[in-house]
Structures are given as structure tokens and as C-alpha cells.
Design a protein around this motif. Structure first.
Motif, PDB file in Angstrom:
ATOM      1  N   LYS A   1     -51.869 -14.171  38.137  1.00  0.00           N
ATOM      2  CA  LYS A   1     -50.749 -14.149  39.083  1.00  0.00           C
ATOM      3  C   LYS A   1     -49.974 -15.458  38.952  1.00  0.00           C
ATOM      4  N   ILE A   2     -48.673 -15.325  38.761  1.00  0.00           N
ATOM      5  CA  ILE A   2     -47.862 -16.508  38.449  1.00  0.00           C
ATOM      6  C   ILE A   2     -47.895 -17.529  39.583  1.00  0.00           C
ATOM      7  N   GLN A   3     -47.753 -17.056  40.828  1.00  0.00           N
ATOM      8  CA  GLN A   3     -47.703 -18.037  41.917  1.00  0.00           C
ATOM      9  C   GLN A   3     -49.031 -18.755  42.134  1.00  0.00           C
ATOM     10  N   GLU A   4     -50.125 -18.025  41.964  1.00  0.00           N
ATOM     11  CA  GLU A   4     -51.450 -18.662  42.072  1.00  0.00           C
ATOM     12  C   GLU A   4     -51.610 -19.714  40.970  1.00  0.00           C
ATOM     13  N   MET A   5     -51.162 -19.391  39.777  1.00  0.00           N
ATOM     14  CA  MET A   5     -51.255 -20.334  38.669  1.00  0.00           C
ATOM     15  C   MET A   5     -50.406 -21.572  38.940  1.00  0.00           C
ATOM     16  N   GLU A   6     -49.222 -21.353  39.491  1.00  0.00           N
ATOM     17  CA  GLU A   6     -48.328 -22.480  39.768  1.00  0.00           C
ATOM     18  C   GLU A   6     -48.952 -23.428  40.797  1.00  0.00           C
ATOM     19  N   THR A   7     -49.544 -22.853  41.836  1.00  0.00           N
ATOM     20  CA  THR A   7     -50.188 -23.670  42.870  1.00  0.00           C
ATOM     21  C   THR A   7     -51.313 -24.505  42.269  1.00  0.00           C
ATOM     22  N   LYS A   8     -52.114 -23.887  41.441  1.00  0.00           N
ATOM     23  CA  LYS A   8     -53.232 -24.610  40.819  1.00  0.00           C
ATOM     24  C   LYS A   8     -52.715 -25.681  39.847  1.00  0.00           C
ATOM     25  N   TRP A   9     -51.663 -25.349  39.113  1.00  0.00           N
ATOM     26  CA  TRP A   9     -51.057 -26.327  38.191  1.00  0.00           C
ATOM     27  C   TRP A   9     -50.614 -27.571  38.965  1.00  0.00           C
TER      28      TRP A   9
ATOM     29  N   LYS B   1     -40.360 -13.470  38.067  1.00  0.00           N
ATOM     30  CA  LYS B   1     -41.253 -14.601  38.360  1.00  0.00           C
ATOM     31  C   LYS B   1     -41.438 -15.545  37.180  1.00  0.00           C
ATOM     32  N   VAL B   2     -40.842 -15.207  36.059  1.00  0.00           N
ATOM     33  CA  VAL B   2     -41.017 -16.038  34.855  1.00  0.00           C
ATOM     34  C   VAL B   2     -40.602 -17.480  35.129  1.00  0.00           C
ATOM     35  N   LYS B   3     -39.548 -17.654  35.926  1.00  0.00           N
ATOM     36  CA  LYS B   3     -39.017 -19.007  36.172  1.00  0.00           C
ATOM     37  C   LYS B   3     -40.061 -19.957  36.782  1.00  0.00           C
ATOM     38  N   TYR B   4     -41.009 -19.414  37.540  1.00  0.00           N
ATOM     39  CA  TYR B   4     -41.996 -20.288  38.191  1.00  0.00           C
ATOM     40  C   TYR B   4     -42.984 -20.900  37.210  1.00  0.00           C
ATOM     41  N   MET B   5     -43.221 -20.217  36.095  1.00  0.00           N
ATOM     42  CA  MET B   5     -44.211 -20.759  35.146  1.00  0.00           C
ATOM     43  C   MET B   5     -43.565 -21.404  33.915  1.00  0.00           C
ATOM     44  N   ALA B   6     -42.264 -21.150  33.744  1.00  0.00           N
ATOM     45  CA  ALA B   6     -41.590 -21.629  32.531  1.00  0.00           C
ATOM     46  C   ALA B   6     -41.720 -23.136  32.291  1.00  0.00           C
ATOM     47  N   PRO B   7     -41.789 -23.976  33.343  1.00  0.00           N
ATOM     48  CA  PRO B   7     -41.906 -25.408  33.080  1.00  0.00           C
ATOM     49  C   PRO B   7     -43.228 -25.830  32.442  1.00  0.00           C
ATOM     50  N   PHE B   8     -44.270 -25.009  32.557  1.00  0.00           N
ATOM     51  CA  PHE B   8     -45.569 -25.529  32.131  1.00  0.00           C
ATOM     52  C   PHE B   8     -46.447 -24.549  31.354  1.00  0.00           C
ATOM     53  N   VAL B   9     -46.199 -23.258  31.420  1.00  0.00           N
ATOM     54  CA  VAL B   9     -47.155 -22.300  30.830  1.00  0.00           C
ATOM     55  C   VAL B   9     -47.273 -22.536  29.318  1.00  0.00           C
ATOM     56  N   ARG B  10     -48.491 -22.429  28.792  1.00  0.00           N
ATOM     57  CA  ARG B  10     -48.738 -22.740  27.395  1.00  0.00           C
ATOM     58  C   ARG B  10     -48.743 -21.486  26.527  1.00  0.00           C
TER      59      ARG B  10
ATOM     60  N   GLU C   1     -35.572 -18.733  30.389  1.00  0.00           N
ATOM     61  CA  GLU C   1     -36.191 -19.751  31.260  1.00  0.00           C
ATOM     62  C   GLU C   1     -36.772 -20.903  30.438  1.00  0.00           C
ATOM     63  N   ALA C   2     -37.259 -20.594  29.241  1.00  0.00           N
ATOM     64  CA  ALA C   2     -37.780 -21.657  28.373  1.00  0.00           C
ATOM     65  C   ALA C   2     -36.645 -22.600  27.986  1.00  0.00           C
ATOM     66  N   LYS C   3     -35.494 -22.023  27.686  1.00  0.00           N
ATOM     67  CA  LYS C   3     -34.331 -22.809  27.300  1.00  0.00           C
ATOM     68  C   LYS C   3     -33.902 -23.755  28.423  1.00  0.00           C
ATOM     69  N   LYS C   4     -33.883 -23.228  29.644  1.00  0.00           N
ATOM     70  CA  LYS C   4     -33.533 -24.066  30.805  1.00  0.00           C
ATOM     71  C   LYS C   4     -34.440 -25.273  30.899  1.00  0.00           C
ATOM     72  N   ASN C   5     -35.696 -25.080  30.493  1.00  0.00           N
ATOM     73  CA  ASN C   5     -36.689 -26.159  30.573  1.00  0.00           C
ATOM     74  C   ASN C   5     -36.816 -26.941  29.258  1.00  0.00           C
ATOM     75  N   GLU C   6     -35.924 -26.638  28.338  1.00  0.00           N
ATOM     76  CA  GLU C   6     -35.938 -27.289  27.018  1.00  0.00           C
ATOM     77  C   GLU C   6     -37.302 -27.199  26.357  1.00  0.00           C
ATOM     78  N   ARG C   7     -37.860 -25.981  26.413  1.00  0.00           N
ATOM     79  CA  ARG C   7     -39.178 -25.772  25.824  1.00  0.00           C
ATOM     80  C   ARG C   7     -39.136 -24.572  24.885  1.00  0.00           C
ATOM     81  N   THR C   8     -40.207 -24.455  24.078  1.00  0.00           N
ATOM     82  CA  THR C   8     -40.463 -23.218  23.360  1.00  0.00           C
ATOM     83  C   THR C   8     -41.765 -22.662  23.934  1.00  0.00           C
TER      84      THR C   8
END
Ligand SMILES: *Cc1c(COP(=O)(O)O)cnc(C)c1O
Length: 219
Positions: free
Chosen positions: A47-55, A74-83, A100-107
């Protein structure tokens, strides 16, 4: 057995080239910290929100994997950190992850989920759809995602032969796709009940929850 004893057992049992994703869904941060303190750094949540809280609460050298079905909004909530996102099953979802990855300058690394089980309830694409997707021009335009392999779930059954056959099927698809794409590296298959069969059949990433953290109580 404690969480650290269970992890110790996995560390000695698993071949060196198999990554253990500790599936910590529904478990409190204190349990995850016990695993962290015995060296575990890769955790899976569904669950994305549970993961975000734990992160937010936990040390920042953890690799967070989203292993569950993903809702696009819900992708936006994990885009900053999900591996790694394990269960991608549509081009629409990939487009959203890319945005969302682009917004966070990530791949963001993704696996395509392939349906190998008999059960109707299991998500995933069939081989032909996945092949079409991988070969499409559209996918090349998505510069902020990378498809690095496949994920699948076998039928929930005591019939080892059936489970093995389903894993073999996925391994075969993985090998075929790998010929065309050297970036294909990860084959995520196997859970607490079937990880041994999965490894025998070519898995290099297992997602193990209850065999590490104990049974889950859903309330
Ligand atoms: C919960 C879950 C697991 C882990 O299941 P266990 O049987 O507890 O090991 C693995 N993969 C996915 C996709 C899950 O949702």
C-alpha cells in the motif's frame, strides 16, 4: 523464532545472487527496525500510503519496493523515493510513473507483472501484450522509467508441480525478453510458501513476508 533469527536463516539459505525483499506490509515500524538492525535494507509494501509513512519514519538507506497493485492517482506519493515497482501491468500506469518520476528528476525502475496463475483474481499481463508493449515506439519516449524485468505470482496451491510449471513459464518469457533487452535483469518470483521452488526455477528476487515477520493479522 525472532525476526532476526528468521532473517539469519534466509541469509544462509539463499544463493548469493538472489535478493531478499522483506515484505513488511501491515507490520509496525518496530518490527521493520528489528529487521533493519540485523542488516536488512530491502523492504516491500503493497500500500503506497503505508509505505510512505514508513519511509518518513525510518532510516534513509532503505530500498523501498512497491509490490502491490498500483492505483495511478497514488503514484505521486511514492515517486520521490520508491526503488522498484514490481506490479506494472499497463502502458497507462507506466506513463503516470514516468510523469511523476520526471517531476522528481528521477528514473524509476519497474517490473512488468505477468499473469502465470490459474486464478482469475491475480493481476498481470499476458506474454503477447507484454511483448507488444516492450517493442512499442511509445515506450521509448518514456525517459524516466526503466523496465528491468518481470514479476509473477504462482497459483496458491499445494501442488508443487503446478507451481514449478508456472514459474518455468515465467522464466522462459524472461529469457526471451532478455535477448532483446540487456537491461532486463530481475525476475521477481517466490513468496514464503514457494520461494524454494521459485529459486530452483530461476528467480533472482524473492518477496518474503510471513516467514520473516510472522503471520499478518488483518483488521
Ligand atoms: C504479501 C505479498 C508477498 C509476501 O507474502 P508471504 O506469503 O507473507 O511471504 C509477496 N508478494 C506479494 C505481491 C504480496 O502481496
Amino acid at each position: 523464532m525472532t525476526i532476526s533469527e528468521n532473517l539469519e536463516k534466509f541469509k544462509t539459505e539463499l544463493p548469493a545472487d538472489v535478493t531478499l525483499v522483506a515484505v513488511s506490509k501491515t507490520k509496525p515500524v518496530s518490527d521493520l527496525m528489528e529487521a533493519y538492525n540485523s542488516g536488512q535494507r530491502v523492504f516491500g509494501e503493497n500500500k503506497i500510503q503505508e509505505m510512505e509513512t514508513k519511509w518518513r519514519e525510518m532510516p534513509k538507506d532503505i530500498e523501498w519496493h512497491m509490490i502491490g497493485h498500483v492505483q495511478r492517482n497514488k503514484v505521486k506519493y511514492m515517486a520521490p523515493f520508491v526503488r522498484l515497482i514490481h506490479a506494472v501491468d499497463s502502458f497507462k500506469l507506466l506513463k503516470e510513473i514516468n510523469k511523476e518520476a520526471k517531476k522528481n528528476e528521477r528514473t524509476i525502475n519497474c517490473l512488468l507483472q505477468i499473469k502465470i496463475a490459474e486464478e482469475e483474481s491475480k493481476f498481470g499481463m499476458d506474454e503477447a501484450d507484454a511483448a507488444t508493449l516492450l517493442a512499442s515506439e511509445e515506450i521509448k519516449k518514456l525517459q524516466n522509467i526503466k523496465i528491468v524485468g518481470l514479476m509473477g505470482m504462482a497459483t496458491f496451491t499445494d501442488d508443487d508441480e503446478q507451481v514449478s510449471e508456472e514459474f518455468q513459464k515465467l522464466k522462459k518469457i524472461f529469457d526471451e525478453f532478455k535477448v532483446h533487452d540487456s537491461g532486463f535483469k530481475i525476475l521477481s518470483m517466490g513468496m514464503s510458501g514457494d520461494y524454494k521452488l521459485a529459486i530452483e526455477n530461476g528467480s533472482n528476487m524473492v518477496r518474503v513476508g510471513s516467514a520473516i515477520f510472522g503471520d499478518r493479522n488483518y483488521m
